[in-house]
Motif scaffolding. Structure first.
Motif, mmCIF file in Angstrom:
data_model
loop_
_atom_site.group_PDB
_atom_site.id
_atom_site.type_symbol
_atom_site.label_atom_id
_atom_site.label_comp_id
_atom_site.label_asym_id
_atom_site.label_seq_id
_atom_site.Cartn_x
_atom_site.Cartn_y
_atom_site.Cartn_z
ATOM 1 N N ASN A 114 48.850 34.382 40.141
ATOM 2 C CA ASN A 114 50.227 34.850 40.299
ATOM 3 C C ASN A 114 50.374 36.337 40.635
ATOM 4 O OD1 ASN A 114 53.000 33.732 40.026
ATOM 5 N ND2 ASN A 114 53.217 35.387 38.552
ATOM 6 N N SER A 115 49.339 36.962 41.190
ATOM 7 C CA SER A 115 49.444 38.387 41.519
ATOM 8 C C SER A 115 50.397 38.622 42.688
ATOM 9 C CB SER A 115 48.063 38.944 41.871
ATOM 10 O OG SER A 115 47.239 38.976 40.736
ATOM 11 N N ARG A 116 51.209 39.666 42.560
ATOM 12 C CA ARG A 116 52.109 40.055 43.644
ATOM 13 C C ARG A 116 51.395 41.020 44.588
ATOM 14 N NH1 ARG A 116 55.461 41.481 39.294
ATOM 15 N NH2 ARG A 116 55.506 43.615 40.087
ATOM 16 N N ALA A 117 51.926 41.173 45.783
ATOM 17 C CA ALA A 117 51.316 42.065 46.774
ATOM 18 C C ALA A 117 51.276 43.504 46.271
ATOM 19 C CB ALA A 117 52.088 41.980 48.095
ATOM 20 N N ASP A 118 52.292 43.911 45.501
ATOM 21 C CA ASP A 118 52.317 45.298 45.041
ATOM 22 C C ASP A 118 51.306 45.586 43.928
ATOM 23 O OD1 ASP A 118 53.621 43.944 43.013
ATOM 24 O OD2 ASP A 118 55.571 44.874 43.373
ATOM 25 N N TYR A 119 50.508 44.590 43.548
ATOM 26 C CA TYR A 119 49.401 44.825 42.628
ATOM 27 C C TYR A 119 48.207 45.447 43.366
ATOM 28 C CZ TYR A 119 51.488 41.662 39.103
ATOM 29 O OH TYR A 119 52.299 41.062 38.179
ATOM 30 N N TYR A 120 48.215 45.396 44.699
ATOM 31 C CA TYR A 120 47.065 45.793 45.502
ATOM 32 C C TYR A 120 47.385 47.022 46.341
ATOM 33 C CZ TYR A 120 45.660 41.031 44.337
ATOM 34 O OH TYR A 120 45.363 39.881 43.658
ATOM 35 N N ILE A 124 50.208 43.318 51.221
ATOM 36 C CA ILE A 124 50.025 41.983 51.805
ATOM 37 C C ILE A 124 48.761 41.887 52.659
ATOM 38 C CG2 ILE A 124 52.489 41.420 51.806
ATOM 39 C CD1 ILE A 124 52.496 42.173 54.798
ATOM 40 N N ASN A 125 48.208 43.036 53.066
ATOM 41 C CA ASN A 125 47.006 43.026 53.899
ATOM 42 C C ASN A 125 45.720 43.036 53.087
ATOM 43 O OD1 ASN A 125 48.471 43.173 56.392
ATOM 44 N ND2 ASN A 125 48.870 45.328 55.955
ATOM 45 N N ASP A 126 45.852 43.103 51.786
ATOM 46 C CA ASP A 126 44.663 43.132 50.934
ATOM 47 C C ASP A 126 44.021 41.744 50.889
ATOM 48 O OD1 ASP A 126 42.991 43.143 48.397
ATOM 49 O OD2 ASP A 126 43.728 45.205 48.426
ATOM 50 N N PRO A 127 42.711 41.648 51.099
ATOM 51 C CA PRO A 127 42.046 40.333 51.067
ATOM 52 C C PRO A 127 42.138 39.649 49.700
ATOM 53 C CG PRO A 127 40.436 42.128 51.173
ATOM 54 C CD PRO A 127 41.772 42.735 51.438
ATOM 55 N N GLY A 128 42.427 40.407 48.656
ATOM 56 C CA GLY A 128 42.553 39.819 47.321
ATOM 57 C C GLY A 128 43.917 39.209 47.045
ATOM 58 N N PHE A 129 44.871 39.469 47.920
ATOM 59 C CA PHE A 129 46.227 38.948 47.714
ATOM 60 C C PHE A 129 46.254 37.461 48.032
ATOM 61 C CE2 PHE A 129 50.723 38.659 49.608
ATOM 62 C CZ PHE A 129 51.268 38.312 48.387
ATOM 63 N N SER A 130 46.374 36.645 46.985
ATOM 64 C CA SER A 130 46.400 35.190 47.150
ATOM 65 C C SER A 130 47.220 34.594 46.013
ATOM 66 C CB SER A 130 44.976 34.619 47.135
ATOM 67 O OG SER A 130 44.348 34.895 45.897
ATOM 68 N N GLY A 131 47.315 33.278 45.969
ATOM 69 C CA GLY A 131 48.037 32.620 44.887
ATOM 70 C C GLY A 131 49.491 32.350 45.222
ATOM 71 N N PHE A 132 50.302 32.238 44.183
ATOM 72 C CA PHE A 132 51.701 31.862 44.366
ATOM 73 C C PHE A 132 52.437 32.776 45.330
ATOM 74 C CE2 PHE A 132 51.718 29.117 40.503
ATOM 75 C CZ PHE A 132 52.400 28.053 41.055
ATOM 76 N N HIS A 133 52.268 34.080 45.154
ATOM 77 C CA HIS A 133 53.092 34.987 45.959
ATOM 78 C C HIS A 133 52.582 35.133 47.388
ATOM 79 C CE1 HIS A 133 55.749 35.688 42.688
ATOM 80 N NE2 HIS A 133 54.751 36.033 41.906
ATOM 81 N N GLU A 196 59.917 39.650 40.841
ATOM 82 C CA GLU A 196 58.896 38.606 40.837
ATOM 83 C C GLU A 196 58.790 37.905 42.193
ATOM 84 O OE1 GLU A 196 55.770 36.582 39.472
ATOM 85 O OE2 GLU A 196 56.851 37.985 38.207
ATOM 86 N N ASN A 197 59.862 37.276 42.616
ATOM 87 C CA ASN A 197 59.849 36.537 43.893
ATOM 88 C C ASN A 197 60.578 37.360 44.957
ATOM 89 O OD1 ASN A 197 58.645 33.785 43.143
ATOM 90 N ND2 ASN A 197 60.185 34.097 41.570
#
Length: 296
Positions: A114-120, A124-133, A196-197
């Motif tokens: 459930n990580s959001r893009a702003d965690y990285y 959104i371009n971070d390869p670790g950005f995956s999951g629900f968001h 969140e969303n």
């Protein structure tokens, strides 16, 4: 005093506060003149076992519901149906949010799911950005059904694994009681800001899910809660749900978060804060201790 020794003492003085804080979680607790050592979490008393087992089964069933909504997203993607896929994303995430605080007890499971893009750093371009968001981004921004199918499929693996972990583990009573208030704290910290969303703007659905998740944990413990406190808690939940019902649509869907009025936003904040305070008292009211304690 030599210069080398001065530097050594200076560095130690800087490190001591941090070391004290880190060690404080397991450090001896002074009780009057007797030193008491905290050893670890106390096992859940026998009287709570059936309630905990029932709650774990409820969590597993909720995760299975989440899995079904992810299936629906994959099927909609195969058929080129964007709107049904978007609607099922909201339902899937809402279902997940109903048990999310419990998921947080299982290592980095929630972070993976459930990580959001702003965690990285790269968003959104971070390869670790995956999951629900990531799935939300593909459905509501890029509208890429093929990529959405891949993300939903990856999420399926995480949700199925999580079901197995919940079944195999044993939740302790202190964490379940804490979860009741943590569900509401999560709303206050994130959902009421619409953070969140950020692509589907479906935070009102998640708020309802978090409140429901909190109420469900309390429901499992209702036989142990003093009558006066039960009445206060029930009233608190009813008031919160009453505000949310103003934005509820058929089939347990909700209006866009942007439709939430400032008056209702402020009322929700106040009601959630009061309810969180009530829930914070539960552990003491139930006599739940967190540590083994024994004299030196």
């Amino acid at each position: 005093m030599t210069l080398h020794r001065f530097h050594t003492l200076f560095l130690c003085s800087l490190l001591l506060p941090a070391l004290s804080i880190a060690h404080g979680l397991r450090a001896p607790i002074i009780n009057d003149s007797n030193a008491i050592t905290a050893k670890g979490d106390i096992p859940t008393p026998e009287k709570y076992h059936s309630a905990i087992r029932a709650y774990q089964q409820q969590v597993v069933q909720q995760l299975k519901t989440t899995q079904q909504y992810l299936d629906a997203i994959i099927n909609a993607g195969r058929n080129g149906q964007l709107l049904p896929a978007q609607q099922n994303y909201i339902r899937a995430h809402q279902s997940y949010e109903q048990v999310r605080i419990i998921v947080k007890l299982f290592g980095n499971a929630d972070q993976n799911i459930n990580s959001r893009a702003d965690y990285y750093l790269q968003g959104i371009n971070d390869p670790g950005f995956s999951g629900f968001h990531r799935l939300e981004y593909e459905l509501f921004v890029r509208k890429d059904l093929q990529q959405a199918q891949a993300e939903a499929s990856n999420l399926q693996h995480g949700i199925i694994d999580l079901q197995k972990r919940v079944v195999a583990d044993e939740l302790d009573i202190a964490k379940v009681v804490q979860a009741a208030s943590d569900f509401l704290e999560m709303i206050l910290q994130t959902k009421l800001a619409g953070k969140e969303n950020q692509y589907s703007h479906s935070d009102l659905a998640d708020i309802h899910a978090n409140v429901t998740g909190s109420a469900q944990t309390v429901q499992q413990l209702t036989d142990f809660i003093p009558a006066e406190q039960r009445v206060a808690l029930d009233s608190g939940y009813q008031q919160i749900f009453a505000v949310l019902r103003r934005y509820q649509l058929p089939q347990n869907q909700f209006q866009n978060f942007n439709q939430l009025s400032q008056t209702d936003h402020d009322q929700l904040y106040a009601l959630l804060s009061i309810q969180t305070n009530r829930l914070a008292q539960l552990r003491a009211q139930l006599g739940i201790r967190v540590y083994y304690k024994y004299p030196h």
